[in-house]
Design a protein around this motif. Structure first.
Motif, PDB file in Angstrom:
ATOM      1  N   ASP A  67       6.207  23.307  -2.640  1.00  0.00           N
ATOM      2  CA  ASP A  67       4.855  23.903  -2.627  1.00  0.00           C
ATOM      3  C   ASP A  67       4.454  24.333  -4.038  1.00  0.00           C
ATOM      4  OD1 ASP A  67       4.764  23.742   0.207  1.00  0.00           O
ATOM      5  OD2 ASP A  67       5.451  25.821   0.453  1.00  0.00           O
ATOM      6  N   LYS A  68       5.383  25.003  -4.720  1.00  0.00           N
ATOM      7  CA  LYS A  68       5.097  25.515  -6.066  1.00  0.00           C
ATOM      8  C   LYS A  68       4.857  24.379  -7.047  1.00  0.00           C
ATOM      9  CE  LYS A  68       7.916  29.644  -5.331  1.00  0.00           C
ATOM     10  NZ  LYS A  68       9.269  30.202  -5.492  1.00  0.00           N
ATOM     11  N   ILE A  69       5.644  23.320  -6.923  1.00  0.00           N
ATOM     12  CA  ILE A  69       5.517  22.197  -7.857  1.00  0.00           C
ATOM     13  C   ILE A  69       4.149  21.525  -7.724  1.00  0.00           C
ATOM     14  CG2 ILE A  69       6.360  19.825  -8.226  1.00  0.00           C
ATOM     15  CD1 ILE A  69       9.223  21.002  -7.909  1.00  0.00           C
ATOM     16  N   VAL A  70       3.691  21.316  -6.508  1.00  0.00           N
ATOM     17  CA  VAL A  70       2.397  20.651  -6.312  1.00  0.00           C
ATOM     18  C   VAL A  70       1.241  21.585  -6.711  1.00  0.00           C
ATOM     19  CG1 VAL A  70       0.869  19.536  -4.628  1.00  0.00           C
ATOM     20  CG2 VAL A  70       3.335  19.131  -4.538  1.00  0.00           C
ATOM     21  N   PHE A  71       1.344  22.847  -6.318  1.00  0.00           N
ATOM     22  CA  PHE A  71       0.352  23.862  -6.693  1.00  0.00           C
ATOM     23  C   PHE A  71       0.202  23.923  -8.220  1.00  0.00           C
ATOM     24  CE2 PHE A  71      -0.281  28.394  -7.903  1.00  0.00           C
ATOM     25  CZ  PHE A  71      -1.508  28.643  -7.317  1.00  0.00           C
ATOM     26  N   LEU A  72       1.336  23.942  -8.897  1.00  0.00           N
ATOM     27  CA  LEU A  72       1.345  24.066 -10.351  1.00  0.00           C
ATOM     28  C   LEU A  72       0.918  22.765 -11.041  1.00  0.00           C
ATOM     29  CD1 LEU A  72       2.028  26.285 -12.315  1.00  0.00           C
ATOM     30  CD2 LEU A  72       4.402  25.495 -12.298  1.00  0.00           C
TER      31      LEU A  72
ATOM     32  N   GLU B 239      -3.030  26.567 -21.146  1.00  0.00           N
ATOM     33  CA  GLU B 239      -1.970  26.229 -22.101  1.00  0.00           C
ATOM     34  C   GLU B 239      -0.776  27.191 -21.950  1.00  0.00           C
ATOM     35  OE1 GLU B 239      -0.129  23.772 -23.946  1.00  0.00           O
ATOM     36  OE2 GLU B 239      -2.214  23.204 -23.620  1.00  0.00           O
ATOM     37  N   ASP B 240      -1.071  28.470 -21.709  1.00  0.00           N
ATOM     38  CA  ASP B 240       0.003  29.446 -21.480  1.00  0.00           C
ATOM     39  C   ASP B 240       0.769  29.125 -20.195  1.00  0.00           C
ATOM     40  OD1 ASP B 240      -0.752  30.870 -23.745  1.00  0.00           O
ATOM     41  OD2 ASP B 240      -2.067  32.228 -22.625  1.00  0.00           O
ATOM     42  N   VAL B 241       0.055  28.680 -19.175  1.00  0.00           N
ATOM     43  CA  VAL B 241       0.719  28.330 -17.917  1.00  0.00           C
ATOM     44  C   VAL B 241       1.599  27.091 -18.111  1.00  0.00           C
ATOM     45  CG1 VAL B 241       0.412  27.851 -15.450  1.00  0.00           C
ATOM     46  CG2 VAL B 241      -1.243  29.306 -16.645  1.00  0.00           C
ATOM     47  N   ARG B 242       1.108  26.112 -18.875  1.00  0.00           N
ATOM     48  CA  ARG B 242       1.918  24.907 -19.178  1.00  0.00           C
ATOM     49  C   ARG B 242       3.217  25.297 -19.869  1.00  0.00           C
ATOM     50  NH1 ARG B 242      -3.287  22.189 -21.049  1.00  0.00           N
ATOM     51  NH2 ARG B 242      -3.891  21.044 -19.177  1.00  0.00           N
ATOM     52  N   LYS B 243       3.100  26.193 -20.812  1.00  0.00           N
ATOM     53  CA  LYS B 243       4.271  26.644 -21.574  1.00  0.00           C
ATOM     54  C   LYS B 243       5.274  27.325 -20.621  1.00  0.00           C
ATOM     55  CE  LYS B 243       5.969  26.875 -25.685  1.00  0.00           C
ATOM     56  NZ  LYS B 243       6.627  25.565 -25.667  1.00  0.00           N
TER      57      LYS B 243
ATOM     58  N   ASN C 176      13.584  20.969 -12.417  1.00  0.00           N
ATOM     59  CA  ASN C 176      14.020  22.077 -11.553  1.00  0.00           C
ATOM     60  C   ASN C 176      14.973  21.644 -10.434  1.00  0.00           C
ATOM     61  OD1 ASN C 176      12.348  24.646 -12.382  1.00  0.00           O
ATOM     62  ND2 ASN C 176      10.935  22.919 -12.525  1.00  0.00           N
ATOM     63  N   ASP C 177      15.542  20.436 -10.572  1.00  0.00           N
ATOM     64  CA  ASP C 177      16.445  19.914  -9.551  1.00  0.00           C
ATOM     65  C   ASP C 177      15.850  19.950  -8.152  1.00  0.00           C
ATOM     66  OD1 ASP C 177      18.712  19.213 -11.134  1.00  0.00           O
ATOM     67  OD2 ASP C 177      19.070  21.369 -11.423  1.00  0.00           O
ATOM     68  N   ALA C 178      14.551  19.642  -8.069  1.00  0.00           N
ATOM     69  CA  ALA C 178      13.894  19.585  -6.763  1.00  0.00           C
ATOM     70  C   ALA C 178      13.881  18.134  -6.285  1.00  0.00           C
ATOM     71  CB  ALA C 178      12.476  20.126  -6.880  1.00  0.00           C
ATOM     72  N   ASP C 179      13.351  17.938  -5.087  1.00  0.00           N
ATOM     73  CA  ASP C 179      13.300  16.612  -4.481  1.00  0.00           C
ATOM     74  C   ASP C 179      12.168  15.801  -5.123  1.00  0.00           C
ATOM     75  OD1 ASP C 179      12.804  14.436  -2.762  1.00  0.00           O
ATOM     76  OD2 ASP C 179      13.571  15.555  -1.037  1.00  0.00           O
ATOM     77  N   VAL C 180      12.540  14.859  -5.978  1.00  0.00           N
ATOM     78  CA  VAL C 180      11.549  14.096  -6.746  1.00  0.00           C
ATOM     79  C   VAL C 180      10.715  13.207  -5.821  1.00  0.00           C
ATOM     80  CG1 VAL C 180      11.223  12.389  -8.593  1.00  0.00           C
ATOM     81  CG2 VAL C 180      12.969  14.166  -8.828  1.00  0.00           C
ATOM     82  N   TYR C 181      11.343  12.650  -4.795  1.00  0.00           N
ATOM     83  CA  TYR C 181      10.624  11.797  -3.841  1.00  0.00           C
ATOM     84  C   TYR C 181       9.510  12.584  -3.145  1.00  0.00           C
ATOM     85  CZ  TYR C 181       9.616   9.208   0.403  1.00  0.00           C
ATOM     86  OH  TYR C 181       8.953   8.576   1.428  1.00  0.00           O
TER      87      TYR C 181
ATOM     88  N   ASP D 141       9.964  28.437 -16.242  1.00  0.00           N
ATOM     89  CA  ASP D 141       9.980  29.352 -15.100  1.00  0.00           C
ATOM     90  C   ASP D 141       8.844  29.032 -14.122  1.00  0.00           C
ATOM     91  OD1 ASP D 141       9.904  31.538 -13.363  1.00  0.00           O
ATOM     92  OD2 ASP D 141      10.408  32.992 -14.920  1.00  0.00           O
ATOM     93  N   LEU D 142       9.205  28.349 -13.044  1.00  0.00           N
ATOM     94  CA  LEU D 142       8.230  27.925 -12.036  1.00  0.00           C
ATOM     95  C   LEU D 142       7.501  29.116 -11.411  1.00  0.00           C
ATOM     96  CD1 LEU D 142       7.992  24.911 -11.446  1.00  0.00           C
ATOM     97  CD2 LEU D 142       9.481  25.230  -9.463  1.00  0.00           C
ATOM     98  N   ASN D 143       8.256  30.186 -11.078  1.00  0.00           N
ATOM     99  CA  ASN D 143       7.645  31.362 -10.457  1.00  0.00           C
ATOM    100  C   ASN D 143       6.659  32.038 -11.394  1.00  0.00           C
ATOM    101  OD1 ASN D 143       8.865  31.309  -7.907  1.00  0.00           O
ATOM    102  ND2 ASN D 143      10.727  32.257  -8.713  1.00  0.00           N
TER     103      ASN D 143
END
Ligand code: DGI
Ligand code: FE
Ligand code: FE
Ligand code: FE
Length: 188
Positions: free
Chosen positions: A122-127, A141-145, A37-42, A150-152
């Motif tokens: 926030d979304k990346i860590v939550f997910l 499994e549906d959420v992984r897919k 998602n081109d987010a901050d990997v660090y 689509d992060l949202n």
């Protein structure tokens, strides 16, 4: 600045083996999500390493921190103590490890419930916490897919599942959990 090895050591000394291994999987998942998602990997890496830092803190110690620190919402005390380790964890990684990056602290703080207007981090860590490969929730499994594209959408599904699960058990739902759900619905 906190280096990777010090962060891992701090977490290792605080967590049980199973929780440490969960953390390893959350970090790997979060890095993948950040790259895709081109987010901050660090920041994704460090926030994930630290996300469960306070998981095994004494309940009374956590209660004292919530009462003492004006930044922590007092209404946490009206809800299950399982919800405390995120907000208290953010406070403690700041105090004990010197983490002062507001974006990382936010992601640690809201990783259990989500909140309104979550950042990409926030979304990346939550997910990542929800879909890491060790999780076996119904519907995961549906959420992984969904998380592949689509992060949202994936966060919405995770928060909907959590609310459904809590309601099916007659458990209280913390307001931020609803705020995350309602907010993500509008981004759908
Ligand atoms: O710390 P982890 O186990 O890795 O995961 P977590 O921090 O997401 O905590 C998960 C637990 O928190 C799970 O049992 C569901 C619960 N939870 C999430 N939102 C709420 C909640 N529990 C209550 N009572 N209310 C909530 O709003
Ligand atoms: Fe957690
Ligand atoms: Fe976790
Ligand atoms: Fe959709």
């Amino acid at each position: 600045k906190l280096d990777r090895q010090t962060a891992w050591k701090a977490v290792e000394s605080r967590l049980k083996k199973e929780r440490y291994e969960h953390t390893e999987r959350v970090v790997k998942t979060a890095i993948e999500l950040a790259e895709r998602n081109d987010a901050d990997v660090y920041r994704a890496e460090f926030a994930s390493i630290l996300h469960d830092y306070a998981k095994y803190r004494d309940r009374e110690e956590m209660r004292r921190w919530i009462l003492k620190d004006h930044r922590l919402p007092k209404d946490l005390l009206d809800y299950h103590h399982e919800l405390w380790h995120g907000p208290v964890g953010a406070l403690l990684v700041e105090r004990e490890l010197g983490v002062n990056d507001a974006a990382i602290l936010s992601a640690v703080s809201c990783h259990t419930t989500g909140k309104k207007n979550m950042s990409m981090l926030d979304k990346i860590v939550f997910l990542a916490d929800y879909i890491e490969p060790g999780r076996k929730f119904p519907g995961v499994e549906d959420v992984r897919k969904a998380a592949e594209s689509d992060l949202n959408e994936a966060c919405l599904m995770a928060s909907r599942n959590t609310i459904r699960f809590l309601m099916s058990k007659n458990q209280a739902v913390y307001p931020d959990t609803f705020h995350a759900y309602n907010d993500l619905l509008t981004k759908h």
